[in-house]
Design an enzyme around this catalytic site. Structure first.
Site, PDB file in Angstrom:
ATOM      1  N   SER A 192      -5.912   2.555   4.696  1.00 20.99           N
ATOM      2  CA  SER A 192      -5.117   2.402   3.891  1.00 20.99           C
ATOM      3  C   SER A 192      -6.731   1.574   3.093  1.00 20.99           C
ATOM      4  O   SER A 192      -6.438   0.492   2.116  1.00 20.99           O
ATOM      5  CB  SER A 192      -4.541   1.435   4.152  1.00 20.99           C
ATOM      6  OG  SER A 192      -3.657   1.358   3.515  1.00 20.99           O
ATOM      7  N   LYS A 238       0.049   3.741  -2.768  1.00 20.72           N
ATOM      8  CA  LYS A 238      -0.759   4.737  -2.717  1.00 20.72           C
ATOM      9  C   LYS A 238      -0.381   6.244  -2.701  1.00 20.72           C
ATOM     10  O   LYS A 238      -1.367   6.813  -2.397  1.00 20.72           O
ATOM     11  CB  LYS A 238      -2.080   4.261  -1.500  1.00 20.72           C
ATOM     12  CG  LYS A 238      -2.680   3.102  -2.150  1.00 20.72           C
ATOM     13  CD  LYS A 238      -3.497   2.642  -0.301  1.00 20.72           C
ATOM     14  CE  LYS A 238      -4.978   1.682  -1.053  1.00 20.72           C
ATOM     15  NZ  LYS A 238      -4.238   0.763   0.377  1.00 20.72           N
ATOM     16  N   LYS A 258       2.967   6.288   4.992  1.00 19.01           N
ATOM     17  CA  LYS A 258       2.149   5.484   4.484  1.00 19.01           C
ATOM     18  C   LYS A 258       2.878   3.990   5.023  1.00 19.01           C
ATOM     19  O   LYS A 258       3.755   3.198   4.768  1.00 19.01           O
ATOM     20  CB  LYS A 258       1.413   5.813   3.220  1.00 19.01           C
ATOM     21  CG  LYS A 258       0.579   4.854   3.004  1.00 19.01           C
ATOM     22  CD  LYS A 258      -0.486   4.896   3.024  1.00 19.01           C
ATOM     23  CE  LYS A 258      -1.625   3.842   2.762  1.00 19.01           C
ATOM     24  NZ  LYS A 258      -1.590   3.027   3.529  1.00 19.01           N
ATOM     25  N   SER A 305       1.382  -1.489  -0.055  1.00 17.44           N
ATOM     26  CA  SER A 305      -0.541  -0.020   0.115  1.00 17.44           C
ATOM     27  C   SER A 305       0.959   1.143   0.039  1.00 17.44           C
ATOM     28  O   SER A 305       0.096   2.543  -0.176  1.00 17.44           O
ATOM     29  CB  SER A 305      -0.740   0.475   1.344  1.00 17.44           C
ATOM     30  OG  SER A 305      -1.988  -0.941   1.072  1.00 17.44           O
TER      31      SER A 305
END
Length: 245
Positions: free
Chosen positions: A66, A16, A173, A13
């Site tokens: 997320s 992202k 993140k 993730s």
């Protein structure tokens, strides 16, 4: 400090980060997105088919919780479809100098053709942290987001534990899949110094946080030592000049 900085890994993730960059670049925060069946059907999403939600709300849902569906919805909206959006992601990555990176989706779900490196991710994150809108989102610990249809509000908490536990943490993140293992792009500021750390393929979901904290601690300690050495050299040079005079 670096180890295997150019080894290709699944970014999970952390992908992202790039999805957010393109969302911010298009600058349509108030535009309303209708959630497609595809976006609502991906793994690890709270979205439902037919919901309406603004782009800026999707940004927060994607980065704090997320949410994979939020990333997919943004990719479909911005790129027309995920394939088109992935091309935009790759073009942006290469323009930033992340040439050992290739994306095929907006959320980081495992695919053998979806990869990056710690060095490339640091390049992408560093660019993101230069943007005030990006910094605001990734440093948010919790917030409420509002859906246009049906009119509901949901409370989100950031999955990045360092924001709650590490002094000076400002983002960025998390990432986790069985294939990628633990991933974390982290950033912190102390004494006007901002550092970025990238951890990929950490053994557990928890170890990505402890390893990132250790990297940041090392970086701040080194920065402090270099600052003290520079001050000592400056004072020493000044003394020598006085004596010579």
């Amino acid at each position: 400090m670096k180890k295997n900085a150019d080894k290709r890994e699944y970014p999970a993730s952390m992908t992202k980060v790039m999805t957010l960059l393109l969302s911010l670049e298009k600058n349509h925060p108030g535009h309303i997105v209708s959630v497609s069946h595809h976006a609502a059907d991906v793994e690890s999403t709270s979205l439902h088919t037919g919901e309406w939600i603004a782009v800026d709300q999707l940004n927060y849902l994607m980065m704090l919780r997320s949410d994979n569906g939020a990333a997919t919805a943004l990719g479909e909206y911005i790129g027309g479809n995920i394939s088109g959006f992935a091309q935009m992601m790759n073009d942006k990555a290469h323009a930033l100098g992340a040439t050992n990176t290739h994306f095929v989706n907006a959320n980081g779900m495992p695919d053998e053709n979806h990869y990056s490196t710690a060095r490339d991710m640091s390049v992408i994150v560093r660019y993101g942290m230069s943007l005030s809108a990006f910094r605001k989102i990734v440093s948010t610990k919790s917030c409420g987001i509002t859906f246009t249809r049906p009119q509901t509000t949901r409370l989100l908490y950031n999955t990045n534990k360092l924001l709650f536990t590490y002094d000076g943490a400002i983002g960025v993140k998390t990432g986790w899949t069985k294939a990628a293992k633990g991933c974390l792009a982290s950033a912190a500021t102390r004494n006007n110094i901002t550092l970025i750390a990238i951890v990929m393929h950490s053994a557990t979901a928890e170890s990505r946080f402890t390893e990132s904290a250790a990297l940041l601690d090392y970086g701040f300690a080194k920065a402090q030592s270099e600052t003290q050495n520079n001050r000592s050299n400056t004072i020493g040079s000044g003394r020598r000049k006085i004596k010579a005079a």
